[in-house]
Scaffold this motif. Structure first.
Motif, PDB file in Angstrom:
ATOM      1  N   LEU A 126       0.819  -1.218   0.000  1.00  0.00           N
ATOM      2  CA  LEU A 126       0.000   0.000   0.000  1.00  0.00           C
ATOM      3  C   LEU A 126       0.849   1.263   0.000  1.00  0.00           C
ATOM      4  CD1 LEU A 126      -2.690  -1.186   2.540  1.00  0.00           C
ATOM      5  CD2 LEU A 126      -3.121  -0.605   0.158  1.00  0.00           C
ATOM      6  N   HIS A 135     -11.558  12.990   5.992  1.00  0.00           N
ATOM      7  CA  HIS A 135     -10.718  13.847   5.156  1.00  0.00           C
ATOM      8  C   HIS A 135      -9.864  14.801   5.974  1.00  0.00           C
ATOM      9  CE1 HIS A 135     -13.611  12.008   2.739  1.00  0.00           C
ATOM     10  NE2 HIS A 135     -14.570  12.866   2.995  1.00  0.00           N
ATOM     11  N   ILE A 188      -2.810  -1.640   8.377  1.00  0.00           N
ATOM     12  CA  ILE A 188      -3.146  -1.670   6.948  1.00  0.00           C
ATOM     13  C   ILE A 188      -4.165  -0.579   6.632  1.00  0.00           C
ATOM     14  CG2 ILE A 188      -4.243  -3.053   5.122  1.00  0.00           C
ATOM     15  CD1 ILE A 188      -3.192  -5.568   6.668  1.00  0.00           C
ATOM     16  N   THR A 189      -5.161  -0.466   7.495  1.00  0.00           N
ATOM     17  CA  THR A 189      -6.208   0.541   7.301  1.00  0.00           C
ATOM     18  C   THR A 189      -5.621   1.951   7.339  1.00  0.00           C
ATOM     19  OG1 THR A 189      -7.802  -0.950   8.320  1.00  0.00           O
ATOM     20  CG2 THR A 189      -8.425   1.369   8.202  1.00  0.00           C
ATOM     21  N   ALA A 224      -3.797   2.597   4.109  1.00  0.00           N
ATOM     22  CA  ALA A 224      -4.716   2.808   2.993  1.00  0.00           C
ATOM     23  C   ALA A 224      -5.281   4.224   3.045  1.00  0.00           C
ATOM     24  CB  ALA A 224      -5.857   1.787   3.026  1.00  0.00           C
ATOM     25  N   TRP A 225      -5.676   4.645   4.235  1.00  0.00           N
ATOM     26  CA  TRP A 225      -6.251   5.971   4.405  1.00  0.00           C
ATOM     27  C   TRP A 225      -5.251   7.085   4.202  1.00  0.00           C
ATOM     28  CZ3 TRP A 225     -10.851   8.135   4.622  1.00  0.00           C
ATOM     29  CH2 TRP A 225     -11.939   7.266   4.716  1.00  0.00           C
ATOM     30  N   ASN A 230      -2.430   7.268   2.759  1.00  0.00           N
ATOM     31  CA  ASN A 230      -1.837   7.426   1.434  1.00  0.00           C
ATOM     32  C   ASN A 230      -2.791   8.013   0.428  1.00  0.00           C
ATOM     33  OD1 ASN A 230       0.862   6.576   1.533  1.00  0.00           O
ATOM     34  ND2 ASN A 230       0.195   4.469   1.786  1.00  0.00           N
ATOM     35  N   TRP A 231      -4.087   7.847   0.675  1.00  0.00           N
ATOM     36  CA  TRP A 231      -5.014   8.147  -0.407  1.00  0.00           C
ATOM     37  C   TRP A 231      -5.971   9.281  -0.109  1.00  0.00           C
ATOM     38  CZ3 TRP A 231      -6.019   2.317  -1.515  1.00  0.00           C
ATOM     39  CH2 TRP A 231      -4.910   1.812  -2.169  1.00  0.00           C
ATOM     40  N   VAL A 232      -5.864   9.881   1.051  1.00  0.00           N
ATOM     41  CA  VAL A 232      -6.750  11.020   1.300  1.00  0.00           C
ATOM     42  C   VAL A 232      -6.119  12.260   0.670  1.00  0.00           C
ATOM     43  CG1 VAL A 232      -7.631  12.542   3.081  1.00  0.00           C
ATOM     44  CG2 VAL A 232      -7.799  10.075   3.350  1.00  0.00           C
TER      45      VAL A 232
END
Lengths: 233, 233
Positions: free
Chosen positions: B99, B175, B224-225, B228-229, B231-233
């Motif tokens: 990720l 966000h 992991i969560t 994921a968060w 990196n992508w917000v």
């Protein structure tokens, strides 16, 4: 009294909960619960009960319901290509249960190297994960075929695809992606991904292409990521 | 020519790349690469090279660099309580590498049941995951102590804590959570979580409480969560 622990039972009526032998042994012999102790029990279908133990036998435990709380189910449904590696399928089930997932359909795809899976074992993994995470829902785990997937009535339908250059990227559209109410269906390919034909078939049937970030994710990582996102946006 | 595959090498100069014995054997004997074939090589430090094989020997492979692309590193840094279960630590490293994660510091906490971990094995897991996901970065994996964690200069510092009722919930603040530029440091407890004292110590030092959704997540799922968060917000 032992610390917080969530049990699972399918044997619940209006007033009483009976734990099956495995759960009862764990409660009595490992966690040392006794009559009059309070326990928390989930039915795996959205209800969690506070209950007071009224009867303990060697292989069974009966508790009286004190209160019941209902939890909304997750909107996330996965259709995942059957993986070659069964450990990775178990991890997928464990993690997606922890994060919240309503159903996991395993799908035989062109690149799946087998068609049979041990559904009972995966169901047990899901029960354990629900208990571990103090959840109220066990995802439905089943085999699905392409027809069922393509005919889904979910208002939001996605198919993840690795070789996609111009798909809906979670990176660029983190919020718009899951913007409609109702169920989300996300298809994730097996090792080797969907074939281009499978991908095209789905897009023709109304599935949107989904690219879960910049990296190539393993199937189980993609499923976990999709669950984390869809549940929390 | 074999399909797309990312190799790893630490032996790269301005013009040539040399694969070590393990990588070379895999390229030559398994994937059947030959002289003049093009390969992709990552240095694990942000650079991916397109290169052309110029020399093959039984235990080595030399390629000439054709082009180099640099990739930005992830802003995510994790400090994770040492887990009892080493399989779960390996999964954490694999998934967080897939990720995108800049560093993973393993921390001996009050509830960690051991203090030693096999860093070399975890580093190998990270290399394999980087190759698998065609990534450019291998996270730094190391042991950290509380002092290093607390002294971090990251502009965004979080500590996940299960028993938190009024923390910053990712569910409510998806966000706003990672809204500042620069590095993010996220602390995740081991099995049994941080103690209340550890949690308080961190919050006194400027860490914000973080609640990753409604469920109790296992340590590796939380990590992991968070990746994921963040990196992508």
């Amino acid at each position: 009294m032992p610390g917080k622990f969530t049990f699972y039972s399918e044997n619940i009526d209006d007033r009483f909960i009976v734990l099956d032998e495995t759960e009862a042994r764990h409660a009595i012999q490992v966690l040392r619960f006794q009559v009059d102790d309070n326990i928390e029990v989930s039915n795996g279908l959205g209800n969690k009960y506070a209950a007071r133990i009224v009867e303990i036998q060697k292989r069974s435990l009966k508790a009286e319901i004190v209160s019941c709380t209902s939890y909304e189910r997750s909107r996330v449904n996965l259709a995942v290509g059957i993986l070659k590696n069964s450990d990775r399928m178990e991890w997928l089930v464990e993690k997606c249960t922890e994060l919240g997932c309503h159903s996991i359909g395993f799908l035989e795809t062109k690149n799946s190297e087998r068609s049979k899976i041990n559904l009972e074992r995966l169901h047990k993994t899901a029960i354990a994960a629900m208990k571990q995470s103090h959840g109220a829902w066990i995802p439905t785990i089943h085999l699905v075929d392409w027809r069922q997937v393509l005919d889904s009535s979910s208002p939001l339908k996605f198919i993840a695809y690795c070789d996609l250059e111009d798909g809906i990227s979670v990176k660029n559209h983190p919020h718009a992606l899951f913007d409609k109410a109702g169920d989300v269906l996300i298809c994730i390919g097996p090792e080797g991904d969907f074939t281009l034909d499978e991908f095209k078939l789905a897009t023709v049937q109304g599935f949107s292409a989904l690219k879960l970030g910049d990296h190539i994710l393993r199937a189980e990582t993609a499923a976990i990521t999709a669950c984390a996102w869809a549940n929390w946006v």
